[in-house]
Motif scaffolding. Sequence first.
Motif, PDB file in Angstrom:
ATOM      1  N   LYS A  76     112.512 -61.439 -34.722  1.00 39.43           N
ATOM      2  CA  LYS A  76     113.041 -60.766 -35.908  1.00 39.43           C
ATOM      3  C   LYS A  76     114.567 -60.637 -35.872  1.00 39.43           C
ATOM      4  CE  LYS A  76     108.866 -59.946 -37.573  1.00 39.43           C
ATOM      5  NZ  LYS A  76     108.376 -60.367 -38.891  1.00 39.43           N
ATOM      6  N   PHE A  77     115.100 -60.026 -36.926  1.00 43.75           N
ATOM      7  CA  PHE A  77     116.560 -59.889 -37.054  1.00 43.75           C
ATOM      8  C   PHE A  77     117.092 -58.864 -36.060  1.00 43.75           C
ATOM      9  CE2 PHE A  77     115.368 -61.718 -41.135  1.00 43.75           C
ATOM     10  CZ  PHE A  77     116.378 -62.662 -41.338  1.00 43.75           C
ATOM     11  N   ALA A  78     118.205 -59.207 -35.422  1.00 41.96           N
ATOM     12  CA  ALA A  78     118.769 -58.347 -34.379  1.00 41.96           C
ATOM     13  C   ALA A  78     120.274 -58.152 -34.525  1.00 41.96           C
ATOM     14  CB  ALA A  78     118.480 -58.948 -33.008  1.00 41.96           C
ATOM     15  N   GLU A  79     120.867 -58.717 -35.543  1.00 43.99           N
ATOM     16  CA  GLU A  79     122.320 -58.714 -35.697  1.00 43.99           C
ATOM     17  C   GLU A  79     122.876 -57.346 -36.075  1.00 43.99           C
ATOM     18  OE1 GLU A  79     125.653 -61.258 -38.250  1.00 43.99           O
ATOM     19  OE2 GLU A  79     123.580 -61.128 -38.957  1.00 43.99           O
ATOM     20  N   SER A  80     124.091 -57.080 -35.596  1.00 43.32           N
ATOM     21  CA  SER A  80     124.835 -55.891 -36.006  1.00 43.32           C
ATOM     22  C   SER A  80     125.892 -56.322 -37.021  1.00 43.32           C
ATOM     23  CB  SER A  80     125.493 -55.228 -34.790  1.00 43.32           C
ATOM     24  OG  SER A  80     124.509 -54.881 -33.830  1.00 43.32           O
ATOM     25  N   PRO A  81     125.870 -55.778 -38.245  1.00 36.11           N
ATOM     26  CA  PRO A  81     126.769 -56.246 -39.301  1.00 36.11           C
ATOM     27  C   PRO A  81     128.242 -56.121 -38.928  1.00 36.11           C
ATOM     28  CG  PRO A  81     125.032 -54.855 -40.207  1.00 36.11           C
ATOM     29  CD  PRO A  81     124.948 -54.727 -38.719  1.00 36.11           C
ATOM     30  N   LEU A  82     129.033 -57.091 -39.393  1.00 33.47           N
ATOM     31  CA  LEU A  82     130.482 -57.063 -39.209  1.00 33.47           C
ATOM     32  C   LEU A  82     131.143 -56.591 -40.492  1.00 33.47           C
ATOM     33  CD1 LEU A  82     133.134 -57.900 -37.655  1.00 33.47           C
ATOM     34  CD2 LEU A  82     132.919 -60.097 -38.849  1.00 33.47           C
ATOM     35  N   ILE A  83     132.048 -55.628 -40.381  1.00 24.76           N
ATOM     36  CA  ILE A  83     132.883 -55.224 -41.510  1.00 24.76           C
ATOM     37  C   ILE A  83     134.257 -55.836 -41.307  1.00 24.76           C
ATOM     38  CG2 ILE A  83     133.934 -53.323 -42.782  1.00 24.76           C
ATOM     39  CD1 ILE A  83     130.933 -53.490 -43.120  1.00 24.76           C
ATOM     40  N   ASP A  84     134.732 -56.557 -42.313  1.00 20.56           N
ATOM     41  CA  ASP A  84     136.055 -57.192 -42.270  1.00 20.56           C
ATOM     42  C   ASP A  84     136.741 -56.983 -43.610  1.00 20.56           C
ATOM     43  OD1 ASP A  84     138.262 -58.722 -41.486  1.00 20.56           O
ATOM     44  OD2 ASP A  84     137.341 -60.586 -42.191  1.00 20.56           O
ATOM     45  N   GLY A  85     137.663 -56.029 -43.644  1.00 22.10           N
ATOM     46  CA  GLY A  85     138.349 -55.739 -44.895  1.00 22.10           C
ATOM     47  C   GLY A  85     137.405 -55.220 -45.950  1.00 22.10           C
ATOM     48  N   ASP A  86     137.289 -55.966 -47.063  1.00 21.76           N
ATOM     49  CA  ASP A  86     136.475 -55.520 -48.194  1.00 21.76           C
ATOM     50  C   ASP A  86     135.038 -55.998 -48.116  1.00 21.76           C
ATOM     51  OD1 ASP A  86     136.838 -58.228 -48.623  1.00 21.76           O
ATOM     52  OD2 ASP A  86     137.393 -58.027 -50.741  1.00 21.76           O
ATOM     53  N   VAL A  96     131.232 -57.107 -45.871  1.00 22.38           N
ATOM     54  CA  VAL A  96     130.311 -57.043 -44.737  1.00 22.38           C
ATOM     55  C   VAL A  96     129.758 -58.443 -44.560  1.00 22.38           C
ATOM     56  CG1 VAL A  96     128.457 -56.211 -46.269  1.00 22.38           C
ATOM     57  CG2 VAL A  96     128.220 -55.999 -43.797  1.00 22.38           C
ATOM     58  N   VAL A  97     129.747 -58.917 -43.311  1.00 23.56           N
ATOM     59  CA  VAL A  97     129.328 -60.282 -43.005  1.00 23.56           C
ATOM     60  C   VAL A  97     128.079 -60.222 -42.141  1.00 23.56           C
ATOM     61  CG1 VAL A  97     130.013 -62.495 -42.008  1.00 23.56           C
ATOM     62  CG2 VAL A  97     131.740 -61.027 -43.081  1.00 23.56           C
ATOM     63  N   VAL A  98     127.039 -60.942 -42.573  1.00 19.58           N
ATOM     64  CA  VAL A  98     125.770 -60.968 -41.846  1.00 19.58           C
ATOM     65  C   VAL A  98     125.218 -62.381 -41.853  1.00 19.58           C
ATOM     66  CG1 VAL A  98     125.133 -58.551 -42.190  1.00 19.58           C
ATOM     67  CG2 VAL A  98     124.540 -60.247 -43.928  1.00 19.58           C
ATOM     68  N   THR A  99     124.137 -62.592 -41.097  1.00 15.66           N
ATOM     69  CA  THR A  99     123.594 -63.928 -40.867  1.00 15.66           C
ATOM     70  C   THR A  99     122.128 -64.004 -41.300  1.00 15.66           C
ATOM     71  OG1 THR A  99     125.055 -64.048 -38.944  1.00 15.66           O
ATOM     72  CG2 THR A  99     123.356 -65.745 -39.133  1.00 15.66           C
ATOM     73  N   PRO A 100     121.859 -64.333 -42.570  1.00 11.41           N
ATOM     74  CA  PRO A 100     120.459 -64.501 -42.980  1.00 11.41           C
ATOM     75  C   PRO A 100     119.766 -65.666 -42.286  1.00 11.41           C
ATOM     76  CG  PRO A 100     121.888 -64.172 -44.885  1.00 11.41           C
ATOM     77  CD  PRO A 100     122.777 -64.413 -43.705  1.00 11.41           C
ATOM     78  N   GLY A 101     120.523 -66.742 -41.986  1.00 14.27           N
ATOM     79  CA  GLY A 101     119.911 -67.919 -41.376  1.00 14.27           C
ATOM     80  C   GLY A 101     119.188 -68.803 -42.364  1.00 14.27           C
ATOM     81  N   GLY A 102     119.478 -68.650 -43.664  1.00 14.51           N
ATOM     82  CA  GLY A 102     118.825 -69.448 -44.695  1.00 14.51           C
ATOM     83  C   GLY A 102     119.429 -70.831 -44.827  1.00 14.51           C
ATOM     84  N   ALA A 103     118.685 -71.728 -45.450  1.00 14.20           N
ATOM     85  CA  ALA A 103     119.152 -73.103 -45.619  1.00 14.20           C
ATOM     86  C   ALA A 103     120.425 -73.169 -46.442  1.00 14.20           C
ATOM     87  CB  ALA A 103     118.053 -73.944 -46.272  1.00 14.20           C
ATOM     88  N   ASP A 104     120.531 -72.337 -47.469  1.00 13.42           N
ATOM     89  CA  ASP A 104     121.719 -72.314 -48.319  1.00 13.42           C
ATOM     90  C   ASP A 104     122.587 -71.088 -48.075  1.00 13.42           C
ATOM     91  OD1 ASP A 104     121.054 -74.712 -49.737  1.00 13.42           O
ATOM     92  OD2 ASP A 104     119.555 -73.558 -50.852  1.00 13.42           O
ATOM     93  N   ALA A 105     122.194 -70.254 -47.147  1.00 21.41           N
ATOM     94  CA  ALA A 105     122.933 -69.029 -46.860  1.00 21.41           C
ATOM     95  C   ALA A 105     122.757 -68.677 -45.382  1.00 21.41           C
ATOM     96  CB  ALA A 105     122.454 -67.887 -47.759  1.00 21.41           C
ATOM     97  N   ALA A 106     123.323 -69.524 -44.536  1.00 19.31           N
ATOM     98  CA  ALA A 106     123.218 -69.252 -43.107  1.00 19.31           C
ATOM     99  C   ALA A 106     123.975 -67.985 -42.754  1.00 19.31           C
ATOM    100  CB  ALA A 106     123.758 -70.433 -42.303  1.00 19.31           C
ATOM    101  N   ILE A 107     125.163 -67.838 -43.320  1.00 25.56           N
ATOM    102  CA  ILE A 107     125.993 -66.646 -43.168  1.00 25.56           C
ATOM    103  C   ILE A 107     126.466 -66.264 -44.558  1.00 25.56           C
ATOM    104  CG2 ILE A 107     128.121 -65.707 -42.156  1.00 25.56           C
ATOM    105  CD1 ILE A 107     127.783 -67.710 -39.866  1.00 25.56           C
TER     106      ILE A 107
END
Length: 443
Positions: free
Chosen positions: A177-187, A189-200
């Motif tokens: 399952k998902f284990a990532e800790s979200p990154l906040i960068d400026g305005d 939030v960056v996360v990693t779905p791992g999808g074919a069209d949305a890996a990050i």
Amino acid sequence: MGITLERGRFVAAAVVLAAGFGLAGPWLAAQQGGAATGNWPQFRGPNRDGKSADTNLLKQWDADGPALAWKVSGLGTGYSSLSIGGDRLFTMGDLEGSQYVIALSAADGKQLWKAKVGPIWQDKYPGPRATPTVDGGLIYSLGTEGDLVCLEAATAKERWRKNLPRDFGGQVMSDWKFAESPLIDGDRVVVTPGGADAAIVALNKTTGATIWKAKIPTVGQAGRDGAGYASVVISNGGGVKQYVQLLGRGVVGIRASDGEYLWGYNKVANGTANIPTPIVQGDFVFASSGYQTGSALLKLAPSAGGKVTATEVYFLDGKTFQNHHGGFVLVDGHLYGGHGHRAGLPVCVELATGTLKWGGDIRNEGRGSAAIAYADGHVYYRYENGLVILVEATPAGYKEKGKLQVETSDLLSWAYPVIAGGKMYLRDKDSLYVYDLRKASGS
């Protein structure tokens, strides 16, 4: 569920802007004058590198280790570490049939609130893995089923939520399952779905609206499609700001401005679980994974059109250095971490050359993988069997400076240690132990 407190307390309060937490003046005034809790707003600390800025810590532990400041129970099942914002601690746990973000008082561990994230996950290793991220007055956290939530730190009010599989076609490379800790960068939030069209993906941190989605081409045959178990870090290697992440197919760089794929490296991927968060230093990226895979140092260089190339400087096979999980730290040009699959054999590797300065065959009393943190000239190895070993951070040789045996519920103490404000925070499933790193036990 109630919270149980054990042993003494320490007074820990920080001045936070009333607007930041949305809190009234009397509350803010009540926080004045206390000792600072320290700064640890996200997974692996302020810079996501496992390093604390604390100083004047004990350089040698006696037989019983540092003093226990307090202990709290009632956090539920899970492997989440914790973050610190103002006078509050934040973690996650499976409680009462649901998965929650939990806010505690940094002074004594009293539960302030809990907010539902999603369903619990029943498995051999149940519970959340992610650490909440603190940004101003908001908390961002990711549940095992891909539920990404934004909460108000003061009240637990939900601002927005997304579900990575539903909203972005997300998937994880294997069963945990998902284990990532979200990154906040400026305005954002960056996360990693791992999808074919949305890996990050990058989302507006205030509203959750999509800023961009990164589609990643085939990086190589090693590994498996989907998100891994690492968390995103920021690099400016090759003169381009980018997000570096270890995915199911290897480590990649994504341009921060628009989500453009810049580079990928497949050789460090395995087909079971890619876990450690990479280390970035200038134009270099160091990545590792377990399951007999190994480690690599990459050098980033600018290329035409605002892109970046990644060139392998060296590759260390699984017999030389592989980190299953628990991570590693970079101190004065040397990497310190645990080597081996489901092992934390202490090692020191020179970053520039890949030379093993010491370790690989050193046996201590720790068992299983070691979760790593650094502070004030020392590396803290936290082993699965609850043993914490203090090791001097020097390439001259392996030098133990003390040991601390912490009670563990099932010999799987995987949560990363946190060192902030002179305290060491150790999560063990339902319990949180807080030690005073400036005070010897019994003093």
